[in-house]
Design a protein around this motif. Sequence first.
Motif, PDB file in Angstrom:
ATOM      1  N   THR A  36      30.916  -3.199  20.169  1.00 10.26           N
ATOM      2  CA  THR A  36      31.772  -2.155  20.729  1.00 10.26           C
ATOM      3  C   THR A  36      32.801  -1.682  19.719  1.00 10.26           C
ATOM      4  O   THR A  36      33.350  -2.476  18.973  1.00 10.26           O
ATOM      5  CB  THR A  36      32.549  -2.707  21.952  1.00 10.26           C
ATOM      6  OG1 THR A  36      31.638  -3.237  22.894  1.00 10.26           O
ATOM      7  CG2 THR A  36      33.374  -1.636  22.621  1.00 10.26           C
ATOM      8  N   THR A  37      33.026  -0.385  19.714  1.00 13.20           N
ATOM      9  CA  THR A  37      34.151   0.155  18.950  1.00 13.20           C
ATOM     10  C   THR A  37      34.882   1.139  19.849  1.00 13.20           C
ATOM     11  O   THR A  37      34.277   1.822  20.670  1.00 13.20           O
ATOM     12  CB  THR A  37      33.710   0.889  17.673  1.00 13.20           C
ATOM     13  OG1 THR A  37      32.819   1.936  18.025  1.00 13.20           O
ATOM     14  CG2 THR A  37      33.042  -0.051  16.691  1.00 13.20           C
ATOM     15  N   LYS A  38      36.189   1.188  19.711  1.00  8.39           N
ATOM     16  CA  LYS A  38      37.013   2.099  20.510  1.00  8.39           C
ATOM     17  C   LYS A  38      38.221   2.468  19.679  1.00  8.39           C
ATOM     18  O   LYS A  38      38.831   1.620  19.044  1.00  8.39           O
ATOM     19  CB  LYS A  38      37.435   1.398  21.804  1.00  8.39           C
ATOM     20  CG  LYS A  38      38.415   2.157  22.650  1.00  8.39           C
ATOM     21  CD  LYS A  38      37.731   2.969  23.700  1.00  8.39           C
ATOM     22  CE  LYS A  38      38.791   3.540  24.651  1.00  8.39           C
ATOM     23  NZ  LYS A  38      38.442   4.815  25.133  1.00  8.39           N
ATOM     24  N   THR A  39      38.547   3.748  19.658  1.00 10.48           N
ATOM     25  CA  THR A  39      39.732   4.230  18.967  1.00 10.48           C
ATOM     26  C   THR A  39      40.685   4.796  20.004  1.00 10.48           C
ATOM     27  O   THR A  39      40.290   5.565  20.876  1.00 10.48           O
ATOM     28  CB  THR A  39      39.374   5.316  17.942  1.00 10.48           C
ATOM     29  OG1 THR A  39      38.516   4.737  16.964  1.00 10.48           O
ATOM     30  CG2 THR A  39      40.611   5.867  17.255  1.00 10.48           C
ATOM     31  N   PHE A  40      41.923   4.391  19.903  1.00  7.99           N
ATOM     32  CA  PHE A  40      42.984   4.895  20.756  1.00  7.99           C
ATOM     33  C   PHE A  40      43.891   5.731  19.855  1.00  7.99           C
ATOM     34  O   PHE A  40      44.301   5.259  18.802  1.00  7.99           O
ATOM     35  CB  PHE A  40      43.796   3.737  21.359  1.00  7.99           C
ATOM     36  CG  PHE A  40      42.956   2.738  22.104  1.00  7.99           C
ATOM     37  CD1 PHE A  40      42.718   2.886  23.465  1.00  7.99           C
ATOM     38  CD2 PHE A  40      42.409   1.648  21.446  1.00  7.99           C
ATOM     39  CE1 PHE A  40      41.949   1.958  24.147  1.00  7.99           C
ATOM     40  CE2 PHE A  40      41.645   0.722  22.124  1.00  7.99           C
ATOM     41  CZ  PHE A  40      41.407   0.874  23.479  1.00  7.99           C
ATOM     42  N   SER A  41      44.211   6.950  20.256  1.00  8.83           N
ATOM     43  CA  SER A  41      45.006   7.805  19.391  1.00  8.83           C
ATOM     44  C   SER A  41      45.885   8.728  20.221  1.00  8.83           C
ATOM     45  O   SER A  41      45.432   9.285  21.232  1.00  8.83           O
ATOM     46  CB  SER A  41      44.087   8.635  18.498  1.00  8.83           C
ATOM     47  OG  SER A  41      44.843   9.429  17.626  1.00  8.83           O
ATOM     48  N   TYR A  42      47.118   8.869  19.794  1.00  6.42           N
ATOM     49  CA  TYR A  42      48.065   9.778  20.427  1.00  6.42           C
ATOM     50  C   TYR A  42      48.716  10.628  19.346  1.00  6.42           C
ATOM     51  O   TYR A  42      49.306  10.087  18.413  1.00  6.42           O
ATOM     52  CB  TYR A  42      49.139   9.003  21.203  1.00  6.42           C
ATOM     53  CG  TYR A  42      48.587   8.357  22.446  1.00  6.42           C
ATOM     54  CD1 TYR A  42      48.518   9.064  23.639  1.00  6.42           C
ATOM     55  CD2 TYR A  42      48.096   7.069  22.416  1.00  6.42           C
ATOM     56  CE1 TYR A  42      47.979   8.488  24.773  1.00  6.42           C
ATOM     57  CE2 TYR A  42      47.553   6.485  23.537  1.00  6.42           C
ATOM     58  CZ  TYR A  42      47.504   7.205  24.722  1.00  6.42           C
ATOM     59  OH  TYR A  42      46.954   6.636  25.840  1.00  6.42           O
ATOM     60  N   PRO A  43      48.645  11.959  19.469  1.00  4.77           N
ATOM     61  CA  PRO A  43      49.266  12.818  18.467  1.00  4.77           C
ATOM     62  C   PRO A  43      50.794  12.731  18.566  1.00  4.77           C
ATOM     63  O   PRO A  43      51.345  12.508  19.648  1.00  4.77           O
ATOM     64  CB  PRO A  43      48.779  14.214  18.831  1.00  4.77           C
ATOM     65  CG  PRO A  43      48.365  14.131  20.254  1.00  4.77           C
ATOM     66  CD  PRO A  43      47.972  12.706  20.520  1.00  4.77           C
ATOM     67  N   LEU A  44      51.434  12.885  17.448  1.00  8.80           N
ATOM     68  CA  LEU A  44      52.892  12.880  17.373  1.00  8.80           C
ATOM     69  C   LEU A  44      53.364  14.182  16.746  1.00  8.80           C
ATOM     70  O   LEU A  44      52.658  14.761  15.919  1.00  8.80           O
ATOM     71  CB  LEU A  44      53.382  11.720  16.500  1.00  8.80           C
ATOM     72  CG  LEU A  44      53.074  10.317  16.993  1.00  8.80           C
ATOM     73  CD1 LEU A  44      53.442   9.304  15.914  1.00  8.80           C
ATOM     74  CD2 LEU A  44      53.831  10.028  18.274  1.00  8.80           C
ATOM     75  N   PRO A  45      54.553  14.621  17.126  1.00  9.78           N
ATOM     76  CA  PRO A  45      55.092  15.804  16.445  1.00  9.78           C
ATOM     77  C   PRO A  45      55.394  15.443  14.994  1.00  9.78           C
ATOM     78  O   PRO A  45      55.628  14.271  14.682  1.00  9.78           O
ATOM     79  CB  PRO A  45      56.379  16.111  17.226  1.00  9.78           C
ATOM     80  CG  PRO A  45      56.765  14.823  17.858  1.00  9.78           C
ATOM     81  CD  PRO A  45      55.479  14.076  18.104  1.00  9.78           C
ATOM     82  N   PRO A  46      55.374  16.414  14.119  1.00 10.95           N
ATOM     83  CA  PRO A  46      55.655  16.104  12.719  1.00 10.95           C
ATOM     84  C   PRO A  46      57.055  15.510  12.554  1.00 10.95           C
ATOM     85  O   PRO A  46      57.983  15.910  13.247  1.00 10.95           O
ATOM     86  CB  PRO A  46      55.548  17.446  12.006  1.00 10.95           C
ATOM     87  CG  PRO A  46      55.217  18.459  13.027  1.00 10.95           C
ATOM     88  CD  PRO A  46      55.129  17.809  14.355  1.00 10.95           C
ATOM     89  N   ALA A  47      57.155  14.543  11.665  1.00 17.04           N
ATOM     90  CA  ALA A  47      58.460  13.960  11.367  1.00 17.04           C
ATOM     91  C   ALA A  47      59.290  14.981  10.605  1.00 17.04           C
ATOM     92  O   ALA A  47      58.776  15.686   9.745  1.00 17.04           O
ATOM     93  CB  ALA A  47      58.289  12.692  10.544  1.00 17.04           C
ATOM     94  N   SER A  48      60.550  15.053  10.952  1.00 14.16           N
ATOM     95  CA  SER A  48      61.423  16.008  10.299  1.00 14.16           C
ATOM     96  C   SER A  48      62.608  15.291   9.694  1.00 14.16           C
ATOM     97  O   SER A  48      63.156  14.375  10.280  1.00 14.16           O
ATOM     98  CB  SER A  48      61.913  17.044  11.314  1.00 14.16           C
ATOM     99  OG  SER A  48      62.875  17.881  10.733  1.00 14.16           O
ATOM    100  N   ASN A  49      62.991  15.710   8.520  1.00 14.58           N
ATOM    101  CA  ASN A  49      64.146  15.119   7.850  1.00 14.58           C
ATOM    102  C   ASN A  49      65.337  16.061   7.880  1.00 14.58           C
ATOM    103  O   ASN A  49      66.292  15.881   7.145  1.00 14.58           O
ATOM    104  CB  ASN A  49      63.798  14.781   6.394  1.00 14.58           C
ATOM    105  CG  ASN A  49      62.795  13.663   6.312  1.00 14.58           C
ATOM    106  OD1 ASN A  49      62.788  12.774   7.149  1.00 14.58           O
ATOM    107  ND2 ASN A  49      61.953  13.702   5.308  1.00 14.58           N
ATOM    108  N   THR A  50      65.274  17.100   8.720  1.00 15.55           N
ATOM    109  CA  THR A  50      66.319  18.107   8.657  1.00 15.55           C
ATOM    110  C   THR A  50      67.505  17.827   9.563  1.00 15.55           C
ATOM    111  O   THR A  50      68.636  17.993   9.147  1.00 15.55           O
ATOM    112  CB  THR A  50      65.749  19.497   8.972  1.00 15.55           C
ATOM    113  OG1 THR A  50      65.118  19.459  10.248  1.00 15.55           O
ATOM    114  CG2 THR A  50      64.766  19.926   7.903  1.00 15.55           C
TER     115      THR A  50
END
Length: 102
Positions: free
Chosen positions: A25-39
């Motif tokens: 078995t293989t399973k990928t769990f993924s959640y998108p994140l907003p881009p990191a900002s340094n501003t």
Amino acid sequence: MAPASDSMNDGSGTSLKADYATPTTTKTFSYPLPPASNTSTKEKTFHLSELRKSVVKLQEEVNGFLTTKMEEDKALAASAGMKADDQAEEENYGEEKVEDGS
């Protein structure tokens, strides 16, 4: 299971991702994140807030998946006439079993 990590997703942003793999078995769990900002502090706070929410969601999804896998394994063992040690299984699920040679 590989640890969850903040990884690049084809240059389109970041995502929180965990991979689960066994020989069958293989399973990928993924959640998108907003881009990191340094501003600004506000943008950084928003990014960290979204990261925290994604970590909680990912943990819930992984736990649900592993619970389902444990139940499937237990059902298979029962159909084969074996009795599972629930406590030991829960403590060691997803871990490589190492025999004590003493």
